[in-house]
Design a protein around this motif. Sequence first.
Motif, mmCIF file in Angstrom:
data_model
loop_
_atom_site.group_PDB
_atom_site.id
_atom_site.type_symbol
_atom_site.label_atom_id
_atom_site.label_comp_id
_atom_site.label_asym_id
_atom_site.label_seq_id
_atom_site.Cartn_x
_atom_site.Cartn_y
_atom_site.Cartn_z
ATOM 1 N N ALA A 373 27.844 52.964 11.905
ATOM 2 C CA ALA A 373 26.425 53.281 11.973
ATOM 3 C C ALA A 373 26.236 54.773 11.758
ATOM 4 O O ALA A 373 27.102 55.576 12.121
ATOM 5 N N LEU A 374 25.095 55.137 11.200
ATOM 6 C CA LEU A 374 24.821 56.536 10.904
ATOM 7 C C LEU A 374 24.110 57.252 12.049
ATOM 8 O O LEU A 374 23.966 58.477 12.020
ATOM 9 N N GLU A 375 23.664 56.497 13.059
ATOM 10 C CA GLU A 375 23.027 57.079 14.227
ATOM 11 C C GLU A 375 23.643 56.491 15.488
ATOM 12 O O GLU A 375 23.972 55.300 15.511
ATOM 13 N N PRO A 376 23.782 57.278 16.557
ATOM 14 C CA PRO A 376 24.346 56.729 17.788
ATOM 15 C C PRO A 376 23.578 55.524 18.313
ATOM 16 O O PRO A 376 24.176 54.543 18.772
ATOM 17 N N ALA A 377 22.252 55.587 18.254
ATOM 18 C CA ALA A 377 21.455 54.476 18.776
ATOM 19 C C ALA A 377 21.699 53.200 17.993
ATOM 20 O O ALA A 377 21.725 52.101 18.572
ATOM 21 N N LYS A 378 21.903 53.312 16.699
ATOM 22 C CA LYS A 378 22.194 52.127 15.877
ATOM 23 C C LYS A 378 23.534 51.526 16.270
ATOM 24 O O LYS A 378 23.692 50.296 16.304
ATOM 25 N N ALA A 379 24.510 52.372 16.553
ATOM 26 C CA ALA A 379 25.814 51.865 16.973
ATOM 27 C C ALA A 379 25.711 51.126 18.300
ATOM 28 O O ALA A 379 26.455 50.174 18.558
ATOM 29 N N CYS A 380 24.782 51.539 19.144
ATOM 30 C CA CYS A 380 24.674 50.989 20.499
ATOM 31 C C CYS A 380 23.764 49.780 20.590
ATOM 32 O O CYS A 380 23.649 49.177 21.671
ATOM 33 N N GLU A 381 23.109 49.396 19.506
ATOM 34 C CA GLU A 381 22.185 48.261 19.562
ATOM 35 C C GLU A 381 22.926 46.993 19.975
ATOM 36 O O GLU A 381 23.886 46.581 19.336
ATOM 37 N N GLY A 382 22.455 46.372 21.053
ATOM 38 C CA GLY A 382 23.038 45.125 21.518
ATOM 39 C C GLY A 382 24.424 45.246 22.116
ATOM 40 O O GLY A 382 25.103 44.236 22.336
ATOM 41 N N ALA A 383 24.860 46.473 22.432
ATOM 42 C CA ALA A 383 26.231 46.672 22.910
ATOM 43 C C ALA A 383 26.398 46.218 24.353
ATOM 44 O O ALA A 383 25.517 46.403 25.195
ATOM 45 N N ASP A 384 27.564 45.629 24.615
ATOM 46 C CA ASP A 384 27.941 45.291 25.988
ATOM 47 C C ASP A 384 28.579 46.484 26.692
ATOM 48 O O ASP A 384 28.664 46.493 27.929
ATOM 49 N N ALA A 385 29.049 47.453 25.925
ATOM 50 C CA ALA A 385 29.612 48.678 26.487
ATOM 51 C C ALA A 385 29.638 49.748 25.408
ATOM 52 O O ALA A 385 29.758 49.444 24.207
ATOM 53 N N VAL A 386 29.522 50.994 25.856
ATOM 54 C CA VAL A 386 29.593 52.155 24.960
ATOM 55 C C VAL A 386 30.808 52.974 25.359
ATOM 56 O O VAL A 386 30.975 53.326 26.539
ATOM 57 N N LEU A 387 31.651 53.282 24.395
ATOM 58 C CA LEU A 387 32.857 54.069 24.647
ATOM 59 C C LEU A 387 32.688 55.453 24.026
ATOM 60 O O LEU A 387 32.480 55.571 22.810
#
Length: 439
Positions: A373-387
């Motif tokens: 993903a090009l943005e952090p928020a896009k990478a985190c969409e629907g995530a069960d965990a953020v590393l």
Amino acid sequence: MRITVIGTGYLGAVHAACMAEIGHEVLGVDVDELKIAALAEGRPPFFEPGLADLLARTHAGGRLRFSTSLREAAEFGEVHFVCVGTPQRSGSFAADLSHIDAVVDGLGPHLSEPCLVVGKSTVPVGTAARLAGRVADLAPAGDAAELAWNPEFLREGTAVRDTLEPDRLVVGTGSARADAMLREVYAPMIEAGTPYLVTDLATAELVKVAANSFLATKISYVNAMAEICEATGADVTRLAEAIGLDDRIGSRFLSAGLGFGGGCLPKDIRAFLARGEELGVERSLRFLREVDEINMRCRQRTVDAARDLVGGSFLGKRIAVLGAAFKPDSDDIRDSPALNVAAVIKLQGAHITVHDEEAVDNARAAFPHLDYALEPAKACEGADAVLHLTEWRQYRELDPARLAAVTRTPRLLDARNALDLPHWRNAGWTVRALGRPAA
């Protein structure tokens, strides 16, 4: 002076631009035609803060140009800096010296005038003496073609500053002429007060690997303490702060977390181990095996902590990974702990989406089975965990409340111990960090 820089990777491209910046006439040389074409247009083929502006300025000023010809380099230069890579040899801990040998074998026969060949690459001790004899044998100029060793100490992310404002200059040579030439090369730095140390060849070779081994040991030490802290409920960040206040120890490189990677520290300590065995002094370097093992264990501990965070299994889970480069302010993914962890979790059944400030393209080329993903928020969409796996400044400035709104479950693993954990907890996140209490 007329200087050539042979090899235009992270070390060579920066060194060439910086030598031109301080007033020398510089020719950069590489066998990679695409890389040379990019550099000739002022475009660095990798991300390094400040390098693009430096290339553009020195190229426009006529002090820096590029070529693929060693013959042209020999005809042009008074001083030839050798900056090619010495990666880990396949199937061995030892360093692969084929690139540096190829440069000497290709350049030597064209050295018909007195000159100085200067090694900057990190090599096993004893290499410089061997290459000095090779240069003298191959060069039509004979003994007038000398060799010295001048190890580099730059760090990716601060390489331009480290080259223009080094904390020390080390020169391995027994020649007064070579010493005088290098003092002229580095005159602005010496005049600014940079310590200038002259040693024999072997000592100059050892300085870089000894320094890297010490730094690697310090990092692995604090990560070993992080394991102890997890077992006892202690906080490794407070522990590191306390022991770092001892001026005999210092606080730098006492940040516990995912450990080191990149193209230098891992392969350098392994090559040092291999050379120690060849010299019959392996017992003196045996501790480096444990240093390496502790460092690699950090990656597994991160995977285990992430698995615990999502309930014991990655199957069907969506995991956001913040960071792909081995360190911030770089797009280098060589031996990246972040990507290693991401790939392992992917193999265990998770869907992975990675974000990185600069390294997405390199990561996608090397790990095409991961999503990006090009943005952090896009990478985190629907995530069960953020590393959090690479400590880019951008991630420290994220709004945890806004990010929580796009995740499926706001869970965070800070594997770099760089985020404000109370701030994230107050925004509703379940937070875990290596070597720190759960709450």
